[in-house]
Design a protein around this motif. Structure first.
Motif, short mmCIF file in Angstrom:
data_model
loop_
_atom_site.label_atom_id
_atom_site.label_comp_id
_atom_site.label_asym_id
_atom_site.label_seq_id
_atom_site.Cartn_x
_atom_site.Cartn_y
_atom_site.Cartn_z
N GLN A 53 10.44 -7.60 -6.90
CA GLN A 53 10.27 -7.27 -8.31
C GLN A 53 10.04 -5.77 -8.46
O GLN A 53 9.15 -5.21 -7.83
CB GLN A 53 9.08 -8.04 -8.89
CG GLN A 53 8.82 -7.79 -10.36
CD GLN A 53 9.87 -8.39 -11.26
OE1 GLN A 53 10.21 -9.55 -11.10
NE2 GLN A 53 10.38 -7.62 -12.18
N ALA B 246 15.29 -8.82 -3.21
CA ALA B 246 14.83 -9.56 -4.39
C ALA B 246 13.37 -9.26 -4.72
O ALA B 246 12.66 -10.10 -5.25
CB ALA B 246 15.06 -11.05 -4.23
N SER C 6 8.36 -0.60 -6.68
CA SER C 6 8.02 -2.03 -6.67
C SER C 6 6.72 -2.25 -7.46
O SER C 6 5.94 -1.32 -7.67
CB SER C 6 7.87 -2.53 -5.24
OG SER C 6 6.74 -1.94 -4.64
N GLN D 14 5.94 -1.51 -16.63
CA GLN D 14 6.87 -2.48 -17.21
C GLN D 14 7.75 -3.03 -16.10
O GLN D 14 8.42 -2.27 -15.40
CB GLN D 14 7.76 -1.81 -18.26
CG GLN D 14 7.00 -1.31 -19.46
CD GLN D 14 7.90 -0.56 -20.42
OE1 GLN D 14 8.97 -0.07 -20.04
NE2 GLN D 14 7.47 -0.45 -21.66
N ARG D 15 7.76 -4.32 -15.95
CA ARG D 15 8.61 -4.95 -14.94
C ARG D 15 10.06 -4.87 -15.41
O ARG D 15 10.36 -5.09 -16.58
CB ARG D 15 8.21 -6.40 -14.73
CG ARG D 15 6.85 -6.52 -14.09
CD ARG D 15 6.36 -7.95 -14.09
NE ARG D 15 4.97 -7.98 -13.66
CZ ARG D 15 4.57 -8.48 -12.49
NH1 ARG D 15 5.45 -9.00 -11.67
NH2 ARG D 15 3.30 -8.46 -12.17
N THR D 16 10.96 -4.55 -14.46
CA THR D 16 12.34 -4.31 -14.87
C THR D 16 13.34 -5.31 -14.29
O THR D 16 14.02 -6.00 -15.03
CB THR D 16 12.79 -2.90 -14.47
OG1 THR D 16 12.59 -2.71 -13.08
CG2 THR D 16 12.01 -1.85 -15.24
N ARG D 17 13.46 -5.41 -12.97
CA ARG D 17 14.55 -6.17 -12.37
C ARG D 17 14.14 -6.63 -10.99
O ARG D 17 13.10 -6.25 -10.48
CB ARG D 17 15.81 -5.30 -12.27
CG ARG D 17 15.61 -4.08 -11.38
CD ARG D 17 16.80 -3.15 -11.39
NE ARG D 17 16.54 -1.95 -10.61
CZ ARG D 17 16.87 -1.78 -9.33
NH1 ARG D 17 17.49 -2.73 -8.68
NH2 ARG D 17 16.60 -0.64 -8.72
N LEU D 18 15.00 -7.41 -10.37
CA LEU D 18 14.83 -7.76 -8.97
C LEU D 18 15.72 -6.84 -8.14
O LEU D 18 16.90 -6.67 -8.46
CB LEU D 18 15.22 -9.22 -8.72
CG LEU D 18 14.34 -10.27 -9.40
CD1 LEU D 18 14.89 -11.66 -9.10
CD2 LEU D 18 12.91 -10.17 -8.95
N ARG D 19 15.16 -6.26 -7.10
CA ARG D 19 15.94 -5.36 -6.24
C ARG D 19 16.98 -6.19 -5.50
O ARG D 19 16.70 -7.27 -5.01
CB ARG D 19 15.00 -4.64 -5.27
CG ARG D 19 15.69 -3.59 -4.45
CD ARG D 19 14.74 -2.63 -3.81
NE ARG D 19 13.64 -3.30 -3.12
CZ ARG D 19 12.48 -2.72 -2.83
NH1 ARG D 19 12.25 -1.48 -3.17
NH2 ARG D 19 11.54 -3.39 -2.20
N ARG D 20 18.18 -5.67 -5.40
CA ARG D 20 19.29 -6.43 -4.85
C ARG D 20 19.12 -6.75 -3.37
O ARG D 20 19.46 -7.83 -2.92
CB ARG D 20 20.59 -5.66 -5.07
CG ARG D 20 21.80 -6.46 -4.70
CD ARG D 20 23.06 -5.80 -5.15
NE ARG D 20 24.19 -6.61 -4.74
CZ ARG D 20 25.43 -6.22 -4.81
NH1 ARG D 20 25.71 -5.03 -5.27
NH2 ARG D 20 26.41 -7.00 -4.42
N GLU E 284 10.59 4.51 -11.03
CA GLU E 284 10.77 3.09 -10.77
C GLU E 284 10.42 2.82 -9.32
O GLU E 284 10.88 3.51 -8.41
CB GLU E 284 12.22 2.66 -11.02
CG GLU E 284 12.41 1.17 -10.85
CD GLU E 284 13.84 0.71 -11.10
OE1 GLU E 284 14.00 -0.44 -11.53
OE2 GLU E 284 14.77 1.50 -10.88
#
Length: 116
Positions: free
Chosen positions: A109, A107, A37, A98-104, A35
């Motif tokens: 991707q 933010a 960016s 595959q796009r997963t989440r926004l980094r805390r 995982e």
């Protein structure tokens, strides 16, 4: 303007960018999935697919070419002897993003890049 420019700079010097891609490629070869960016994953996809295409020959020159880019004996051996053999009948498209989440923290991707 950077229209149609060949690569992303990723906010790094050329030596730092080269080291980053090398280390990401080694991690991807060892773990088959990482995982990172989205923009790093897109650059890594281009980098690793060229190596897999070369490694499919599985001869001495392929080993030397891949080792020149990775500088890691274990990763080179695994890529040439195991991973590249899976894709003998395939002309490109060895990885998937595959796009997963926004980094805390910022933010950004995030995405998972893996071998197909």
């Amino acid at each position: 303007m950077r229209h149609r420019h060949g690569y992303r700079k990723l906010g790094r010097t050329s030596a730092h960018r080269k080291a980053l891609l090398k280390n990401l490629a080694i991690a991807l070869i060892e773990h088959n999935k990482i995982e990172t960016s989205v923009f790093k994953a897109k650059e890594l996809q281009s980098y690793i697919e060229k190596l897999v295409s070369t490694a499919r020959n599985a001869d001495l020159n392929a080993h030397r070419y891949v080792f020149m880019y990775l500088q890691d004996k274990a990763a080179t051996k695994k890529l040439v002897t195991e991973i590249a053999l899976r894709y003998n009948g395939r002309n490109g498209g060895y990885t998937r993003i595959q796009r997963t989440r926004l980094r805390r923290g910022d933010a950004s991707q995030m995405a998972i890049i893996e071998f197909v």
